[in-house]
Design a protein around this motif. Sequence first.
Motif, mmCIF file in Angstrom:
data_model
loop_
_atom_site.group_PDB
_atom_site.id
_atom_site.type_symbol
_atom_site.label_atom_id
_atom_site.label_comp_id
_atom_site.label_asym_id
_atom_site.label_seq_id
_atom_site.Cartn_x
_atom_site.Cartn_y
_atom_site.Cartn_z
ATOM 1 N N ILE A 165 69.551 24.841 57.852
ATOM 2 C CA ILE A 165 69.016 23.538 57.456
ATOM 3 C C ILE A 165 67.548 23.480 57.862
ATOM 4 O O ILE A 165 67.179 23.881 58.975
ATOM 5 C CB ILE A 165 69.793 22.384 58.128
ATOM 6 C CG1 ILE A 165 71.264 22.392 57.706
ATOM 7 C CG2 ILE A 165 69.139 21.043 57.813
ATOM 8 C CD1 ILE A 165 71.497 22.069 56.249
ATOM 9 N N GLN A 166 66.715 22.966 56.959
ATOM 10 C CA GLN A 166 65.322 22.702 57.268
ATOM 11 C C GLN A 166 64.997 21.236 56.988
ATOM 12 O O GLN A 166 65.452 20.666 56.002
ATOM 13 C CB GLN A 166 64.382 23.555 56.408
ATOM 14 C CG GLN A 166 64.270 24.982 56.843
ATOM 15 C CD GLN A 166 63.195 25.741 56.086
ATOM 16 O OE1 GLN A 166 63.265 26.950 55.985
ATOM 17 N NE2 GLN A 166 62.187 25.050 55.556
ATOM 18 N N LEU A 167 64.200 20.642 57.858
ATOM 19 C CA LEU A 167 63.600 19.337 57.609
ATOM 20 C C LEU A 167 62.132 19.590 57.309
ATOM 21 O O LEU A 167 61.370 19.960 58.210
ATOM 22 C CB LEU A 167 63.769 18.423 58.817
ATOM 23 C CG LEU A 167 63.340 16.960 58.622
ATOM 24 C CD1 LEU A 167 64.180 16.024 59.483
ATOM 25 C CD2 LEU A 167 61.863 16.768 58.954
ATOM 26 N N VAL B 198 79.573 27.812 72.297
ATOM 27 C CA VAL B 198 80.305 27.573 71.052
ATOM 28 C C VAL B 198 79.447 26.691 70.154
ATOM 29 O O VAL B 198 78.598 25.929 70.633
ATOM 30 C CB VAL B 198 81.678 26.906 71.308
ATOM 31 C CG1 VAL B 198 82.651 27.896 71.917
ATOM 32 C CG2 VAL B 198 81.538 25.681 72.207
ATOM 33 N N GLU B 199 79.650 26.818 68.837
ATOM 34 C CA GLU B 199 78.852 26.022 67.911
ATOM 35 C C GLU B 199 79.657 25.696 66.659
ATOM 36 O O GLU B 199 80.681 26.324 66.365
ATOM 37 C CB GLU B 199 77.567 26.765 67.523
ATOM 38 C CG GLU B 199 77.771 28.003 66.696
ATOM 39 C CD GLU B 199 76.466 28.676 66.298
ATOM 40 O OE1 GLU B 199 75.397 28.288 66.810
ATOM 41 O OE2 GLU B 199 76.513 29.598 65.475
ATOM 42 N N GLY B 200 79.174 24.687 65.923
ATOM 43 C CA GLY B 200 79.674 24.443 64.583
ATOM 44 C C GLY B 200 80.673 23.318 64.413
ATOM 45 O O GLY B 200 81.191 23.136 63.306
ATOM 46 N N GLU C 2 69.693 18.373 65.475
ATOM 47 C CA GLU C 2 70.885 19.196 65.256
ATOM 48 C C GLU C 2 71.639 18.730 64.010
ATOM 49 O O GLU C 2 71.460 17.610 63.544
ATOM 50 C CB GLU C 2 71.819 19.126 66.463
ATOM 51 C CG GLU C 2 71.249 19.711 67.727
ATOM 52 C CD GLU C 2 72.213 19.637 68.888
ATOM 53 O OE1 GLU C 2 71.919 20.259 69.919
ATOM 54 O OE2 GLU C 2 73.261 18.956 68.776
ATOM 55 N N TRP C 3 72.501 19.631 63.511
ATOM 56 C CA TRP C 3 73.326 19.304 62.352
ATOM 57 C C TRP C 3 74.707 19.924 62.512
ATOM 58 O O TRP C 3 74.895 20.877 63.287
ATOM 59 C CB TRP C 3 72.676 19.786 61.049
ATOM 60 C CG TRP C 3 72.498 21.288 60.980
ATOM 61 C CD1 TRP C 3 71.437 22.002 61.450
ATOM 62 C CD2 TRP C 3 73.416 22.236 60.425
ATOM 63 N NE1 TRP C 3 71.622 23.354 61.222
ATOM 64 C CE2 TRP C 3 72.826 23.524 60.588
ATOM 65 C CE3 TRP C 3 74.654 22.138 59.798
ATOM 66 C CZ2 TRP C 3 73.444 24.691 60.146
ATOM 67 C CZ3 TRP C 3 75.280 23.299 59.369
ATOM 68 C CH2 TRP C 3 74.679 24.552 59.536
ATOM 69 N N GLN D 175 72.018 24.327 64.466
ATOM 70 C CA GLN D 175 73.394 23.883 64.305
ATOM 71 C C GLN D 175 73.890 23.322 65.636
ATOM 72 O O GLN D 175 73.510 23.796 66.713
ATOM 73 C CB GLN D 175 74.277 25.043 63.858
ATOM 74 C CG GLN D 175 75.674 24.639 63.445
ATOM 75 C CD GLN D 175 76.479 25.804 62.921
ATOM 76 O OE1 GLN D 175 76.150 26.962 63.155
ATOM 77 N NE2 GLN D 175 77.549 25.509 62.202
ATOM 78 N N ALA D 176 74.731 22.310 65.565
ATOM 79 C CA ALA D 176 75.270 21.697 66.779
ATOM 80 C C ALA D 176 76.004 22.736 67.624
ATOM 81 O O ALA D 176 76.723 23.591 67.093
ATOM 82 C CB ALA D 176 76.204 20.549 66.406
#
Length: 524
Positions: free
Chosen positions: A74-76, A160-162, A172-173, A83-84
């Motif tokens: 993801i880009q802003l 951990v992520e996602g 974050e996303w 990523q979260a």
Amino acid sequence: MPTVGHDGDTLNLACGRTYVGELKLAGLRSVTLRTQGHCGMAAVTTAVPVSGWRRDTTQPSVWVADIEFAPAQIQLGSRFLMQAHHPNTPGRWLHGASRSPGHLRLRLHSSDLAGATLVWRANDWLIETRSIARYDGQTAYLAPGRDDSFGLPAETDFYVEGKRWMLDSPGEWAYEAGKLYLWPPDGRSPQERIWASPPGRAIDARDSIDVRIDGIRIFGATLAIDASGSHGLQVSDTVIENSGEAAIMAGSDMRVLRVAVRGSVQDGLRAADDARNVQVQDSRFDDVGMLGMPRRSRGAIVFEQAQRVIVQRNRIRNAAYIGIRVFRDALVSGNQIERVCQRLADCGGIYTFARDRQPLRVTIDGNRVSRLAGDSAFAIYLDDFANGVRVVGNQLLDNPSGMQLHNGFDNEISGNAFINSRRQHILFNETADHAVIADNRVYGNRFVSVGEVPVYRLWSHHGSQYVGRFARFHDNRYSRPPAHFAEVEGQGALGFDQWLAGVGTGDSAGTARSAGRSSPQLAR
């Protein structure tokens, strides 16, 4: 995205425009891709704009939008968003215990881990990832992965992520059930500002011949340019931003000229093992392997088995792992490498190895390597039986260590400046099944020490009787030589006079001591 239908075509992309999708050049011959006009580079990306944003009712700082795919990135605007993940600090790892390769005992405040990604340190030089198949509140059970050769250590550092519950900070996303959740770093609506990238290539040039890519901007792709199996491809005056796995996968007879790589999750430029005759010149590599949380990285410019390469006059700054890695018949010349080895230890600013024990015929000449991170990094690292390497005229400044020869033999180390190394200037490290370090030549170098850091460490698993054949030392200059000048297997710490009477009989006491009273003049 326009298409190229015939060999020999020229595809002119309009200046200032962004083209979305995968540009297919695979298998084509003598195609040219370039920007037309003078209003800025044309851009190519796999990322697509995301619209339809609304505030999340359960977490007002978070926005949510429907999306048709699971994003890889993801880009802003042009800013890469993470990523979260949990825990929330990039430098912090959690600790778990493993009794089998696919099981990790851990305790988290949420039991929602199925489908999350486990990221762990498999080794000092390797970070691995696997999906979590299920979690029973005490043990995470991992799904099979593409590379299961490195399992979980008994004591595992991990994060951990996602998962949606991990979204707890601005920037974050998370993706879940067809919805993209985003916490904008500035608190504003993400409408008309967000790009989401599916996994994929921006330019597919596999198996092409004599393709030219000139003056293009590529952003937000898992792999910006895939030239695997190609011949004669040239990439020039091109900018590659925010790549995932790598910016460029190189083919044979390839030229990379004046390219700027700005940010990647994992690698910069790397090549397939069968690639030959590659030149990377006058290019810049910044923040390679530094986007997001730590992941596996091979380095900024990486030729693991590719041969006959030239890496010349490039600048590398801020990389997670190795700056430049080469194999056989290579020239590494005039490069500037600064602040690499940021996230993985057992690392080198410039690295080569020869596990087959055949001569490398590598020249490492006139490079400046400085300010490497970590305690286990070496400005120049000759690993695993490296031999036939010339290390000449390099400046190695303010690094954890200047150089390591790990089971290396028949190498030349001459005319280099080793300045302000924090652990040692040169380490000879013999760990092979039999005594192998021999016939190295260390001469005409300048060493500037800080405090009581040894100039040399000579270690062998086979005893002190072998260290005398490690190298011949002569005509080196030592500024401010420490009281414990060297550490030698079986002999302990040696003063300078003891060094001259033993291993270092070729060095000159007069030259060394006069150099110790003078101030070193560093080349700029």
